[in-house]
Design an enzyme around this catalytic site. Structure first.
Site, PDB file in Angstrom:
ATOM      1  N   ASN A  11     -13.215 -12.610  -6.512  1.00 12.43           N
ATOM      2  CA  ASN A  11     -12.160 -12.700  -7.527  1.00 12.43           C
ATOM      3  C   ASN A  11     -11.715 -14.162  -7.603  1.00 12.43           C
ATOM      4  OD1 ASN A  11      -9.908 -12.477  -9.114  1.00 12.43           O
ATOM      5  ND2 ASN A  11      -8.699 -11.285  -7.640  1.00 12.43           N
ATOM      6  N   LYS A  13      -9.772 -15.574  -9.665  1.00  8.70           N
ATOM      7  CA  LYS A  13      -8.386 -15.743 -10.134  1.00  8.70           C
ATOM      8  C   LYS A  13      -8.298 -16.883 -11.157  1.00  8.70           C
ATOM      9  CE  LYS A  13      -6.821 -13.709  -5.853  1.00  8.70           C
ATOM     10  NZ  LYS A  13      -5.798 -13.544  -4.849  1.00  8.70           N
ATOM     11  N   HIS A  99      -4.801  -5.370  -9.842  1.00 10.41           N
ATOM     12  CA  HIS A  99      -4.694  -6.357  -8.758  1.00 10.41           C
ATOM     13  C   HIS A  99      -3.213  -6.633  -8.472  1.00 10.41           C
ATOM     14  CE1 HIS A  99      -4.793 -10.084  -6.556  1.00 10.41           C
ATOM     15  NE2 HIS A  99      -5.985  -9.693  -6.165  1.00 10.41           N
ATOM     16  N   GLU A 101      -1.534  -9.158  -8.061  1.00 10.94           N
ATOM     17  CA  GLU A 101      -0.882 -10.207  -8.862  1.00 10.94           C
ATOM     18  C   GLU A 101      -0.549  -9.694 -10.263  1.00 10.94           C
ATOM     19  OE1 GLU A 101      -3.984 -12.907  -7.851  1.00 10.94           O
ATOM     20  OE2 GLU A 101      -3.219 -12.761  -5.792  1.00 10.94           O
ATOM     21  N   GLU A 171      -5.765  -3.662  -0.742  1.00 13.76           N
ATOM     22  CA  GLU A 171      -5.360  -5.031  -0.450  1.00 13.76           C
ATOM     23  C   GLU A 171      -3.886  -5.051  -0.090  1.00 13.76           C
ATOM     24  OE1 GLU A 171      -7.999  -8.029  -2.600  1.00 13.76           O
ATOM     25  OE2 GLU A 171      -6.778  -7.167  -4.169  1.00 13.76           O
ATOM     26  N   GLY A 177      -4.062 -14.124   0.218  1.00 12.16           N
ATOM     27  CA  GLY A 177      -3.855 -15.561   0.080  1.00 12.16           C
ATOM     28  C   GLY A 177      -2.922 -16.149   1.122  1.00 12.16           C
ATOM     29  N   SER A 217      -7.363 -12.180   2.564  1.00  7.64           N
ATOM     30  CA  SER A 217      -7.753 -13.221   3.526  1.00  7.64           C
ATOM     31  C   SER A 217      -9.020 -12.882   4.304  1.00  7.64           C
ATOM     32  CB  SER A 217      -6.589 -13.545   4.469  1.00  7.64           C
ATOM     33  OG  SER A 217      -5.484 -14.034   3.738  1.00  7.64           O
TER      34      SER A 217
HETATM   35  P1  PGA Z   1      -7.607 -13.654  -0.776  1.00  5.61           P
HETATM   36  O1  PGA Z   1      -7.454 -12.781  -2.112  1.00  5.61           O
HETATM   37  O2  PGA Z   1      -8.993 -13.375  -0.245  1.00  5.61           O
HETATM   38  O3  PGA Z   1      -7.417 -15.078  -1.213  1.00  5.61           O
HETATM   39  O4  PGA Z   1      -6.550 -13.208   0.182  1.00  5.61           O
HETATM   40  C1  PGA Z   1      -7.950 -11.473  -2.188  1.00  5.61           C
HETATM   41  C2  PGA Z   1      -7.615 -10.881  -3.535  1.00  5.61           C
HETATM   42  O5  PGA Z   1      -6.517 -11.115  -4.027  1.00  5.61           O
HETATM   43  O6  PGA Z   1      -8.429 -10.165  -4.153  1.00  5.61           O
END
Ligand code: PGA
Length: 255
Positions: A11, A13, A99, A101, A171, A177, A217
């Protein structure tokens, strides 16, 4: 026990530019022989770079083209939105829905996420439905309840015969992140619960076939022990998907 083929999504983003998007896709495609046939891979690309990345991935069957979002209506007066038909036109096969976000930063409610899930499955897309709890919900012991609620709402009205194109990405929001990862044991416990809930919503047989990815992460250094867990069938990767070597190391850890 059902054998599930691992599935890893990258992803991207709101990152990269045109040149770095196509270079990253080409670098992942160059490693396709390492994971082809063993782990499914999709790159979730920002809308404006989908067409260029699609050209790079042409003929690379082992890497699918994905979009991070879309609008569920077929067409019309929805300024700024992108339809599923437009994505299909560019060769997109996979979409993300819900997601964290989009849920917590953009503010998309369950009813909209459900409409998106249904529309994308109806249109033949592979759908990754993302769920997961906030830190305060985990600390209040609500992890399973939140996952149950988001699954139930997201899948309302989705017929059983479309569930073979549905992946769940668990998640935990506090792990996205942040560099914090759920322990493999905590992640496995959440995944096992999600699979039980899928069995309750559908059947044991359907639940046993659905891939449940872990996200938050994931790095080359922790991927293997996460993916070794019984109910973890790959991952949804954010930050580490922006570096081809890290991403392909994670993908091969799932093989
Ligand atoms: P990250 O993001 O690996 O940077 O923690 C995962 C995601 O949001 O799909």
């Amino acid at each position: 026990m059902a054998t599930r083929k691992p599935f890893v999504g990258g992803n991207w983003k709101m990152n990269l530019d045109l040149a770095s998007s196509t270079a990253l896709a080409a670098a992942v495609a160059a490693k396709a022989a390492d994971f082809a046939g063993k782990t499914e891979v999709t790159l979730f690309v920002p809308f404006v770079y989908i067409q260029a990345v699609g050209q790079v991935l042409k003929g690379v069957d082992a890497v699918r083209l994905g979009a991070q979002d879309f609008y569920h209506e077929p067409d019309g007066a929805f300024t700024g939105e992108i339809s599923l038909a437009m994505l299909k036109d560019l060769g997109v096969t996979d979409v993300l829905v819900g997601h964290s976000e989009r849920r917590h930063v953009i503010g998309e409610p369950d009813a909209l996420l459900n409409a998106k899930t249904k529309a994308a499955l109806d249109q033949g897309f592979e759908v990754t439905l993302c769920i997961g709890e906030l830190l305060e919900q985990r600390e209040a012991g609500q992890t399973d309840a939140v996952n149950d609620q988001q699954l139930t709402a997201g899948l309302a009205g989705v017929p059983a015969d479309q569930m073979d194109r549905l992946t769940v990405a668990y998640e935990p929001v506090w792990a996205i992140g942040t560099g914090k990862t759920a322990t493999p044991e905590d992640a496995q416990a959440a995944h096992a619960h999600i699979r039980q809930k899928l069995a309750a919503l559908y059947t044991e047989e359907i639940a046993a076939k659905i891939r449940i990815q872990y996200g938050g992460s994931v790095k080359p250094g922790n991927a293997q022990e996460l993916f070794a867990q019984e109910d973890i069938d790959g991952g949804l990767i954010g930050g580490a998907a922006l570096k081809a070597d890290d991403f392909t190391a994670i993908v091969t850890a799932a093989c």
